[in-house]
Write a protein that holds these residues in place. Structure first.
Motif, PDB file in Angstrom:
ATOM      1  N   GLY A 195       0.775  -1.235   0.000  1.00 29.62           N
ATOM      2  CA  GLY A 195       0.000   0.000   0.000  1.00 29.62           C
ATOM      3  C   GLY A 195       0.806   1.285   0.000  1.00 29.62           C
ATOM      4  O   GLY A 195       0.221   2.371   0.045  1.00 29.62           O
ATOM      5  N   ALA A 196       2.151   1.195  -0.058  1.00 31.37           N
ATOM      6  CA  ALA A 196       2.953   2.430  -0.060  1.00 31.37           C
ATOM      7  C   ALA A 196       3.161   2.893  -1.492  1.00 31.37           C
ATOM      8  O   ALA A 196       3.855   2.229  -2.264  1.00 31.37           O
ATOM      9  CB  ALA A 196       4.301   2.185   0.611  1.00 31.37           C
ATOM     10  N   LEU A 197       2.537   4.000  -1.858  1.00 30.73           N
ATOM     11  CA  LEU A 197       2.689   4.515  -3.226  1.00 30.73           C
ATOM     12  C   LEU A 197       2.750   6.038  -3.161  1.00 30.73           C
ATOM     13  O   LEU A 197       1.783   6.694  -2.758  1.00 30.73           O
ATOM     14  CB  LEU A 197       1.514   4.065  -4.103  1.00 30.73           C
ATOM     15  CG  LEU A 197       1.563   4.532  -5.564  1.00 30.73           C
ATOM     16  CD1 LEU A 197       2.790   3.983  -6.286  1.00 30.73           C
ATOM     17  CD2 LEU A 197       0.288   4.111  -6.288  1.00 30.73           C
ATOM     18  N   LYS A 198       3.892   6.563  -3.560  1.00 33.27           N
ATOM     19  CA  LYS A 198       4.088   8.013  -3.504  1.00 33.27           C
ATOM     20  C   LYS A 198       3.059   8.723  -4.379  1.00 33.27           C
ATOM     21  O   LYS A 198       2.851   8.353  -5.532  1.00 33.27           O
ATOM     22  CB  LYS A 198       5.494   8.348  -4.005  1.00 33.27           C
ATOM     23  CG  LYS A 198       5.950   9.729  -3.601  1.00 33.27           C
ATOM     24  CD  LYS A 198       7.393   9.959  -4.000  1.00 33.27           C
ATOM     25  CE  LYS A 198       7.907  11.252  -3.390  1.00 33.27           C
ATOM     26  NZ  LYS A 198       8.548  11.088  -2.111  1.00 33.27           N
ATOM     27  N   GLY A 199       2.400   9.724  -3.792  1.00 34.02           N
ATOM     28  CA  GLY A 199       1.468  10.549  -4.556  1.00 34.02           C
ATOM     29  C   GLY A 199       0.049  10.016  -4.644  1.00 34.02           C
ATOM     30  O   GLY A 199      -0.811  10.694  -5.190  1.00 34.02           O
ATOM     31  N   ALA A 208       0.898  12.622   4.240  1.00 30.28           N
ATOM     32  CA  ALA A 208       1.608  13.901   4.234  1.00 30.28           C
ATOM     33  C   ALA A 208       1.014  14.907   5.215  1.00 30.28           C
ATOM     34  O   ALA A 208       1.669  15.867   5.598  1.00 30.28           O
ATOM     35  CB  ALA A 208       1.610  14.490   2.817  1.00 30.28           C
ATOM     36  N   LYS A 209      -0.227  14.642   5.645  1.00 24.58           N
ATOM     37  CA  LYS A 209      -0.901  15.585   6.549  1.00 24.58           C
ATOM     38  C   LYS A 209      -1.086  15.028   7.952  1.00 24.58           C
ATOM     39  O   LYS A 209      -1.653  15.696   8.815  1.00 24.58           O
ATOM     40  CB  LYS A 209      -2.251  15.958   5.954  1.00 24.58           C
ATOM     41  CG  LYS A 209      -2.093  16.529   4.536  1.00 24.58           C
ATOM     42  CD  LYS A 209      -3.028  17.653   4.268  1.00 24.58           C
ATOM     43  CE  LYS A 209      -2.653  18.337   2.960  1.00 24.58           C
ATOM     44  NZ  LYS A 209      -3.768  18.404   2.033  1.00 24.58           N
ATOM     45  N   PHE A 255       3.974  10.319   9.876  1.00 24.65           N
ATOM     46  CA  PHE A 255       4.900   9.179   9.855  1.00 24.65           C
ATOM     47  C   PHE A 255       5.758   9.298   8.596  1.00 24.65           C
ATOM     48  O   PHE A 255       5.261   9.694   7.544  1.00 24.65           O
ATOM     49  CB  PHE A 255       4.119   7.870   9.794  1.00 24.65           C
ATOM     50  CG  PHE A 255       3.409   7.516  11.086  1.00 24.65           C
ATOM     51  CD1 PHE A 255       3.874   6.481  11.883  1.00 24.65           C
ATOM     52  CD2 PHE A 255       2.297   8.240  11.502  1.00 24.65           C
ATOM     53  CE1 PHE A 255       3.232   6.154  13.075  1.00 24.65           C
ATOM     54  CE2 PHE A 255       1.656   7.921  12.692  1.00 24.65           C
ATOM     55  CZ  PHE A 255       2.118   6.880  13.482  1.00 24.65           C
ATOM     56  N   ALA A 256       7.030   8.920   8.702  1.00 24.74           N
ATOM     57  CA  ALA A 256       7.892   8.907   7.517  1.00 24.74           C
ATOM     58  C   ALA A 256       7.364   7.848   6.553  1.00 24.74           C
ATOM     59  O   ALA A 256       7.038   6.733   6.950  1.00 24.74           O
ATOM     60  CB  ALA A 256       9.323   8.575   7.918  1.00 24.74           C
ATOM     61  N   GLY A 260       9.931   7.511   0.683  1.00 26.75           N
ATOM     62  CA  GLY A 260      10.918   8.598   0.681  1.00 26.75           C
ATOM     63  C   GLY A 260      10.349   9.858   1.298  1.00 26.75           C
ATOM     64  O   GLY A 260       9.193   9.885   1.722  1.00 26.75           O
ATOM     65  N   PRO A 261      11.185  10.900   1.352  1.00 31.12           N
ATOM     66  CA  PRO A 261      10.782  12.134   2.038  1.00 31.12           C
ATOM     67  C   PRO A 261       9.620  12.843   1.330  1.00 31.12           C
ATOM     68  O   PRO A 261       9.485  12.755   0.112  1.00 31.12           O
ATOM     69  CB  PRO A 261      12.034  13.007   2.016  1.00 31.12           C
ATOM     70  CG  PRO A 261      12.975  12.387   1.051  1.00 31.12           C
ATOM     71  CD  PRO A 261      12.557  10.974   0.823  1.00 31.12           C
TER      72      PRO A 261
END
Ligand code: ZN
Length: 263
Positions: A195-199, A208-209, A255-256, A260-261
């Motif tokens: 489930g980790a997908l940037k954007g 991000a919030k 959470f990080a 990535g950042p």
């Protein structure tokens, strides 16, 4: 003739502090796109939308009395659960064949779909989350609903449901526990996919919030008709209500991400 709307907000009690999302709820296209050059049958399948999710989200919103935001366009037009710079935002290929309406595509058309469908949906999600935060005086809990195919490339998927996530475990671990407690279903933890997908939707609105959240997938054959949808709404409504009652899921905590950042 109806004008085509990018999204639908199901109104609910904003004091509840909960928002439901259905990124892939519908298989519609604005009429000018025809069928994107595909066989019309393609729009009845998972490639076009998440089967059962519109009905399940509506049933849960009604039972819980909470707001929900649904995307009203097929993911084949532009995928709301992808970041704006994700190469799969507008799919070139489906079922191994080029999608004529999507490839080749001009830069203007790409931008038009972003501006007309993708961005308005995400603005609506943002606005609803802000309205719920204001009305409830707390950080909203976000539960995102999806469905997946019973098999992929010939390999059956045994899980009845799955929770997909990045690193914010606050809603995820209790959700997994509550789903597994009756002992009658198999529940995937970041299976059948990670489930980790940037954007993606959870990344931009929740990770991000700092909003506690979970993405729940239900196997589409289980919610393919009204009886299945109502049975799953019965199963999920008390679980979602129990999560929502936990004050720790209404605090902002970033959470990080494993991707990535944050930008
Ligand atoms: Zn989906």
């Amino acid at each position: 003739m109806h004008s085509f709307s990018s999204h639908e907000v199901i109104h609910g009690n904003r004091d509840s502090g909960m928002v439901l999302l259905g990124d892939h709820a519908m298989n519609r296209l604005p009429p000018s796109y025809g069928t994107l050059g595909l066989d019309a049958e393609a729009f009845k399948r998972h490639i076009a939308y998440d089967i059962g999710i519109e009905g399940l989200t509506r049933a849960l919103a009604e039972r819980l009395g909470v707001p929900a935001v649904l995307s009203c366009f097929s993911r084949l037009l532009i995928d709301p659960n992808r970041g704006e710079d994700d190469p799969t935002l507008i799919m070139k290929i489906s079922d191994g064949a080029i999608i004529p309406g999507n490839h080749p595509i001009t830069a203007e058309e790409w931008q038009h779909r972003l501006d007309t469908y993708h961005r308005p949906y995400h603005r609506a999600v943002d606005e609803e989350l802000q309205a719920v935060a204001t009305a409830s005086g707390k950080a909203p809990l976000v539960l995102s609903l999806h469905s997946y195919t019973p098999a992929w490339k010939g390999v059956p998927r045994p899980w009845h449901a799955a929770v997909l996530w990045d690193t914010d475990h606050r809603a995820v671990l209790p959700l997994l526990d509550l789903l597994r407690r009756p002992g009658d279903i198999l529940v995937g933890d970041n299976e059948p996919y990670d489930g980790a997908l940037k954007g993606d939707t959870m990344y931009r609105h929740c990770m991000a919030k700092g909003l506690a959240h979970a993405l729940l997938e239900v196997r589409q054959d289980l919610i393919g008709d009204e009886d299945g949808i109502l049975a799953w709404a019965d199963r999920l409504a008390p679980i979602f209500a129990e999560l929502n009652a936990d004050p720790r899921l209404h605090e902002r905590q970033i959470f990080a991400s494993r991707t990535g950042p944050y930008a």
